[in-house]
Design a protein around this motif. Structure first.
Motif, PDB file in Angstrom:
ATOM      1  N   ALA A 209      14.465  -2.982  17.122  1.00 27.82           N
ATOM      2  CA  ALA A 209      13.422  -3.143  18.137  1.00 27.82           C
ATOM      3  C   ALA A 209      13.628  -4.705  18.565  1.00 27.82           C
ATOM      4  O   ALA A 209      13.947  -5.405  17.498  1.00 27.82           O
ATOM      5  CB  ALA A 209      12.131  -3.138  17.986  1.00 27.82           C
ATOM      6  N   PRO A 210      13.446  -5.211  19.650  1.00 26.66           N
ATOM      7  CA  PRO A 210      13.444  -6.741  19.993  1.00 26.66           C
ATOM      8  C   PRO A 210      12.575  -7.495  19.197  1.00 26.66           C
ATOM      9  O   PRO A 210      12.757  -8.675  18.933  1.00 26.66           O
ATOM     10  CB  PRO A 210      13.039  -6.646  21.535  1.00 26.66           C
ATOM     11  CG  PRO A 210      13.244  -5.443  21.845  1.00 26.66           C
ATOM     12  CD  PRO A 210      13.192  -4.255  20.963  1.00 26.66           C
ATOM     13  N   THR A 211      11.611  -6.921  18.629  1.00 24.39           N
ATOM     14  CA  THR A 211      10.523  -7.752  18.002  1.00 24.39           C
ATOM     15  C   THR A 211      10.909  -7.708  16.479  1.00 24.39           C
ATOM     16  O   THR A 211      10.174  -8.149  15.461  1.00 24.39           O
ATOM     17  CB  THR A 211       9.067  -7.285  18.216  1.00 24.39           C
ATOM     18  OG1 THR A 211       8.894  -5.992  17.840  1.00 24.39           O
ATOM     19  CG2 THR A 211       8.588  -7.550  19.476  1.00 24.39           C
ATOM     20  N   SER A 212      11.804  -6.933  16.182  1.00 28.80           N
ATOM     21  CA  SER A 212      12.190  -6.675  14.552  1.00 28.80           C
ATOM     22  C   SER A 212      12.857  -7.970  14.118  1.00 28.80           C
ATOM     23  O   SER A 212      13.369  -8.907  14.668  1.00 28.80           O
ATOM     24  CB  SER A 212      13.460  -5.607  14.374  1.00 28.80           C
ATOM     25  OG  SER A 212      14.320  -6.109  15.068  1.00 28.80           O
ATOM     26  N   GLU A 213      12.690  -8.221  12.833  1.00 27.21           N
ATOM     27  CA  GLU A 213      13.173  -9.599  11.950  1.00 27.21           C
ATOM     28  C   GLU A 213      14.748  -9.641  12.300  1.00 27.21           C
ATOM     29  O   GLU A 213      15.053 -10.791  12.592  1.00 27.21           O
ATOM     30  CB  GLU A 213      13.026  -9.341  10.820  1.00 27.21           C
ATOM     31  CG  GLU A 213      13.690 -10.585  10.047  1.00 27.21           C
ATOM     32  CD  GLU A 213      13.203 -10.554   8.369  1.00 27.21           C
ATOM     33  OE1 GLU A 213      13.598 -11.418   7.713  1.00 27.21           O
ATOM     34  OE2 GLU A 213      12.458  -9.794   8.020  1.00 27.21           O
ATOM     35  N   ARG A 214      15.499  -8.440  12.362  1.00 29.24           N
ATOM     36  CA  ARG A 214      16.971  -8.553  12.420  1.00 29.24           C
ATOM     37  C   ARG A 214      17.317  -9.318  14.119  1.00 29.24           C
ATOM     38  O   ARG A 214      17.945 -10.071  14.166  1.00 29.24           O
ATOM     39  CB  ARG A 214      17.607  -7.172  12.242  1.00 29.24           C
ATOM     40  CG  ARG A 214      19.241  -7.074  12.767  1.00 29.24           C
ATOM     41  CD  ARG A 214      20.010  -8.173  11.762  1.00 29.24           C
ATOM     42  NE  ARG A 214      21.274  -8.545  12.360  1.00 29.24           N
ATOM     43  CZ  ARG A 214      22.262  -7.815  12.157  1.00 29.24           C
ATOM     44  NH1 ARG A 214      22.432  -6.770  11.385  1.00 29.24           N
ATOM     45  NH2 ARG A 214      23.589  -8.382  12.754  1.00 29.24           N
ATOM     46  N   TYR A 215      16.575  -8.555  14.899  1.00 27.58           N
ATOM     47  CA  TYR A 215      16.960  -8.999  16.468  1.00 27.58           C
ATOM     48  C   TYR A 215      16.485 -10.307  16.518  1.00 27.58           C
ATOM     49  O   TYR A 215      17.204 -11.142  17.239  1.00 27.58           O
ATOM     50  CB  TYR A 215      16.200  -8.181  17.241  1.00 27.58           C
ATOM     51  CG  TYR A 215      16.443  -8.309  18.498  1.00 27.58           C
ATOM     52  CD1 TYR A 215      17.995  -7.573  19.309  1.00 27.58           C
ATOM     53  CD2 TYR A 215      16.022  -9.118  19.512  1.00 27.58           C
ATOM     54  CE1 TYR A 215      18.238  -8.011  20.500  1.00 27.58           C
ATOM     55  CE2 TYR A 215      16.371  -9.573  20.787  1.00 27.58           C
ATOM     56  CZ  TYR A 215      17.372  -8.917  21.226  1.00 27.58           C
ATOM     57  OH  TYR A 215      17.947  -9.079  22.478  1.00 27.58           O
ATOM     58  N   GLN A 216      15.218 -10.530  15.994  1.00 25.93           N
ATOM     59  CA  GLN A 216      14.800 -12.020  16.193  1.00 25.93           C
ATOM     60  C   GLN A 216      15.773 -13.070  15.712  1.00 25.93           C
ATOM     61  O   GLN A 216      16.089 -14.035  16.356  1.00 25.93           O
ATOM     62  CB  GLN A 216      13.393 -12.249  15.650  1.00 25.93           C
ATOM     63  CG  GLN A 216      12.368 -11.645  16.354  1.00 25.93           C
ATOM     64  CD  GLN A 216      11.821 -12.162  17.587  1.00 25.93           C
ATOM     65  OE1 GLN A 216      11.284 -13.313  17.640  1.00 25.93           O
ATOM     66  NE2 GLN A 216      12.042 -11.299  18.979  1.00 25.93           N
ATOM     67  N   THR A 217      16.248 -12.832  14.497  1.00 30.27           N
ATOM     68  CA  THR A 217      16.943 -13.687  13.837  1.00 30.27           C
ATOM     69  C   THR A 217      18.310 -13.753  14.569  1.00 30.27           C
ATOM     70  O   THR A 217      18.932 -14.825  14.880  1.00 30.27           O
ATOM     71  CB  THR A 217      17.385 -13.332  12.411  1.00 30.27           C
ATOM     72  OG1 THR A 217      16.280 -13.391  11.648  1.00 30.27           O
ATOM     73  CG2 THR A 217      18.607 -14.217  11.770  1.00 30.27           C
ATOM     74  N   GLY A 306      15.575 -15.751  28.280  1.00 27.22           N
ATOM     75  CA  GLY A 306      14.876 -16.087  29.811  1.00 27.22           C
ATOM     76  C   GLY A 306      13.305 -15.540  29.844  1.00 27.22           C
ATOM     77  O   GLY A 306      12.634 -16.169  30.160  1.00 27.22           O
ATOM     78  N   THR A 307      13.317 -14.288  29.179  1.00 31.06           N
ATOM     79  CA  THR A 307      12.226 -13.739  29.323  1.00 31.06           C
ATOM     80  C   THR A 307      10.939 -13.912  28.204  1.00 31.06           C
ATOM     81  O   THR A 307       9.955 -13.957  28.338  1.00 31.06           O
ATOM     82  CB  THR A 307      12.238 -11.871  29.284  1.00 31.06           C
ATOM     83  OG1 THR A 307      12.929 -11.597  30.336  1.00 31.06           O
ATOM     84  CG2 THR A 307      11.009 -11.322  29.392  1.00 31.06           C
ATOM     85  N   GLY A 308      11.657 -14.257  26.997  1.00 20.72           N
ATOM     86  CA  GLY A 308      10.910 -14.393  25.819  1.00 20.72           C
ATOM     87  C   GLY A 308      10.502 -13.014  25.088  1.00 20.72           C
ATOM     88  O   GLY A 308      10.318 -12.100  25.784  1.00 20.72           O
ATOM     89  N   VAL A 309      10.479 -13.165  23.872  1.00 20.70           N
ATOM     90  CA  VAL A 309      10.291 -11.988  23.017  1.00 20.70           C
ATOM     91  C   VAL A 309      10.060 -12.347  21.565  1.00 20.70           C
ATOM     92  O   VAL A 309      10.402 -13.161  21.012  1.00 20.70           O
ATOM     93  CB  VAL A 309      11.482 -10.843  23.165  1.00 20.70           C
ATOM     94  CG1 VAL A 309      12.675 -11.618  22.481  1.00 20.70           C
ATOM     95  CG2 VAL A 309      11.106  -9.488  22.518  1.00 20.70           C
ATOM     96  N   GLY A 310       8.744 -11.734  21.041  1.00 23.32           N
ATOM     97  CA  GLY A 310       8.591 -11.835  19.762  1.00 23.32           C
ATOM     98  C   GLY A 310       8.090 -13.247  19.334  1.00 23.32           C
ATOM     99  O   GLY A 310       7.299 -14.126  20.364  1.00 23.32           O
ATOM    100  N   GLU A 311       8.768 -14.010  18.676  1.00 23.03           N
ATOM    101  CA  GLU A 311       8.448 -15.500  18.257  1.00 23.03           C
ATOM    102  C   GLU A 311       9.322 -16.452  19.132  1.00 23.03           C
ATOM    103  O   GLU A 311       9.270 -17.568  19.211  1.00 23.03           O
ATOM    104  CB  GLU A 311       8.675 -15.706  16.794  1.00 23.03           C
ATOM    105  CG  GLU A 311       7.980 -14.983  15.884  1.00 23.03           C
ATOM    106  CD  GLU A 311       8.351 -15.179  14.305  1.00 23.03           C
ATOM    107  OE1 GLU A 311       9.206 -16.035  14.126  1.00 23.03           O
ATOM    108  OE2 GLU A 311       7.576 -14.563  13.619  1.00 23.03           O
ATOM    109  N   ILE A 312      10.296 -15.969  20.244  1.00 24.56           N
ATOM    110  CA  ILE A 312      11.153 -16.623  20.768  1.00 24.56           C
ATOM    111  C   ILE A 312      10.226 -16.856  22.217  1.00 24.56           C
ATOM    112  O   ILE A 312      10.256 -15.893  22.991  1.00 24.56           O
ATOM    113  CB  ILE A 312      12.312 -16.134  20.983  1.00 24.56           C
ATOM    114  CG1 ILE A 312      13.096 -15.905  19.652  1.00 24.56           C
ATOM    115  CG2 ILE A 312      13.395 -16.825  21.785  1.00 24.56           C
ATOM    116  CD1 ILE A 312      14.391 -15.153  19.579  1.00 24.56           C
ATOM    117  N   PRO A 313      10.031 -18.098  22.501  1.00 27.47           N
ATOM    118  CA  PRO A 313       9.421 -18.343  23.913  1.00 27.47           C
ATOM    119  C   PRO A 313      10.228 -18.090  24.926  1.00 27.47           C
ATOM    120  O   PRO A 313      11.513 -18.508  24.852  1.00 27.47           O
ATOM    121  CB  PRO A 313       8.671 -19.674  23.780  1.00 27.47           C
ATOM    122  CG  PRO A 313       9.798 -20.558  22.878  1.00 27.47           C
ATOM    123  CD  PRO A 313      10.096 -19.455  21.659  1.00 27.47           C
ATOM    124  N   ALA A 314       9.615 -18.012  26.250  1.00 29.76           N
ATOM    125  CA  ALA A 314      10.542 -17.732  27.307  1.00 29.76           C
ATOM    126  C   ALA A 314      11.126 -18.999  27.681  1.00 29.76           C
ATOM    127  O   ALA A 314      10.576 -20.146  27.589  1.00 29.76           O
ATOM    128  CB  ALA A 314       9.780 -17.265  28.508  1.00 29.76           C
TER     129      ALA A 314
END
Length: 420
Positions: A209-217, A306-314
């Motif tokens: 999922a986009p909010t998972s730790e792996r994807y965020q990393t 560009g959209t931002g997801v989880g801890e990553i701002p747009a």
């Protein structure tokens, strides 16, 4: 001097390849016996030149099909040599006749150049029944393979069948800037493979999922290292990214030739099988890639950042090093190609090779030297991240998918070379 021979005048032991953990290392090819040019290498180069000249506007899988059809026909034509004729003369003529006829049918605009290449090969072969029977057998096999593959869904129009974009949502692929072009290569998943039972046979599991730790990393890595003006990407990393932005089909053509040259001591049949199986596997790999890409239409990093997801701002201003191709992220097609090719070449030519150099049209002046196929795979995985166009999870999934398809192909190669 041999008498003139033209295409018109000439129209008149299956090998099971399995993965071996003890495959010999590739080495430089020995000089051809009796001064005769290696027919396998000559027609490999002719195939490469034909596709490079006439196939630049076609999808990669369509060009891989041209390779596969031509060399499957060659391998089939080499299996049985009639009694009473010189084996080498017959097989050289058969290989040339098969690849020539297939390429003329598939790329008719190159017929004059292909006819000249055929003439050059036949001029090296003594006149007689071995030459005539061999060339005729090659042409017959080419026509049979072409007939068998008719309507397989690998033409450009079928490969680029329209894809309906899902509604925008976190993680869902959307057309990417700057062109926001429609998705491409969606239709490959509906094509008929050469060896796989179905496009979905090795379908990957769903991406995290986009909010998972792996994807965020992984997304943070792309954001930092793949941005156009990244301050953390080194000059060598930039060179690597640019280098592997070129077409996989183009970049892997020389390594496959290196492997072919390294097997010049093997029977001509084995050499033809190497080229045929590699390219048939690449067709199946691209079909399987399309299946996973469009089963899980994962958004590209440029959309996610560009959209931002989880801890990553747009960050709508974020721009990748190179323009993002118009299809989903997961898996990386370049890396499915790498995984498949590495697996086949390792099985048939060994893990390591004599040093060879490689250049890229997308990195002028950069020259890389390799001594093992896996080095190319590792660079592919890094490059797609540093380009800003793929997540590392998509790269790793791509290598796995390509490897799975290739292992299956190696263990079922016998059916590829059976005459139908």
């Amino acid at each position: 001097m041999n008498s003139p021979k033209t295409r018109a005048a000439l129209v008149a032991s299956t090998a099971l390849l399995v993965v071996s953990g003890a495959a010999p290392s590739a080495a430089a090819a020995p000089a051809p016996a009796h001064g005769r040019t290696s027919v396998a290498l000559a027609w490999y180069d002719t195939t490469a030149d034909t596709i490079a000249t006439a196939g630049s506007s076609l999808p990669p899988v369509t060009n891989s099909r041209t390779w596969a059809v031509s060399w499957i026909a060659a391998a089939r034509a080499l299996q049985h040599v009639p009694s009473g004729v010189d084996r080498r003369d017959y097989q050289d003529a058969a290989l040339a006749g098969a690849v020539h006829r297939a390429l003329v049918e598939l790329v008719p605009t190159r017929a004059p150049e292909l006819d000249a290449a055929l003439q050059q090969t036949l001029d090296q072969i003594p006149d007689g029944p071995a030459e005539t029977l061999g060339a005729t057998a090659g042409e017959r096999q080419a026509l049979e393979v072409l007939h068998d593959r008719e309507g397989d869904g690998l033409d450009a129009a079928s490969v680029n069948a329209p894809f309906t974009v899902p509604p925008a949502a976190p993680g869902v692929w959307q057309p990417t800037p700057p062109a926001f072009a429609p998705a491409i290569q969606n239709g490959s998943r509906f094509a008929r493979p050469f060896l796989l039972k179905s496009a979905s046979q090795f379908r990957l599991p769903a991406p995290p999922a986009p909010t998972s730790e792996r994807y965020q990393t992984d997304l943070k890595e792309v954001r930092d290292f793949g941005e156009l003006n990244s301050t953390v990407r080194t000059a060598r990393q930039t060179d690597t990214a640019n280098f592997w932005f070129d077409s996989s089909l183009t970049l892997w053509t020389k390594p496959i030739r290196v492997a072919l040259a390294a097997t010049s001591h093997q029977p001509l049949l084995k050499q033809a099988e190497l080229v045929a199986l590699t390219n048939a596997t690449l067709v199946d790999t691209q079909i399987a890639t399309s299946d996973s890409k469009y089963t899980y239409p994962l958004w590209r990093p440029v959309t996610a950042i560009g959209t931002g997801v989880g801890e990553i701002p747009a960050d709508p201003s974020w721009t990748p090093l190179h323009t993002t191709p118009a299809h989903p992220d997961y898996p990386s097609g370049h890396n499915t190609y790498a995984g498949a090719t590495e697996t086949v070449l390792t099985a048939l030519a060994g893990r390591r090779t004599a040093p060879f150099t490689l250049t890229s049209a997308t990195a002028p002046g950069v020259v890389r030297t390799y001594t093992a196929w896996h080095q190319l795979t590792l660079e592919n995985m890094d490059a797609r991240v540093w380009l800003g166009i793929h997540t590392r999870l998509a790269d790793e999934a791509g290598v796995k998918l390509g490897t799975d398809v290739a292992r299956y192909g190696l263990n079922h190669a016998q059916s590829l070379f059976q005459e139908h």
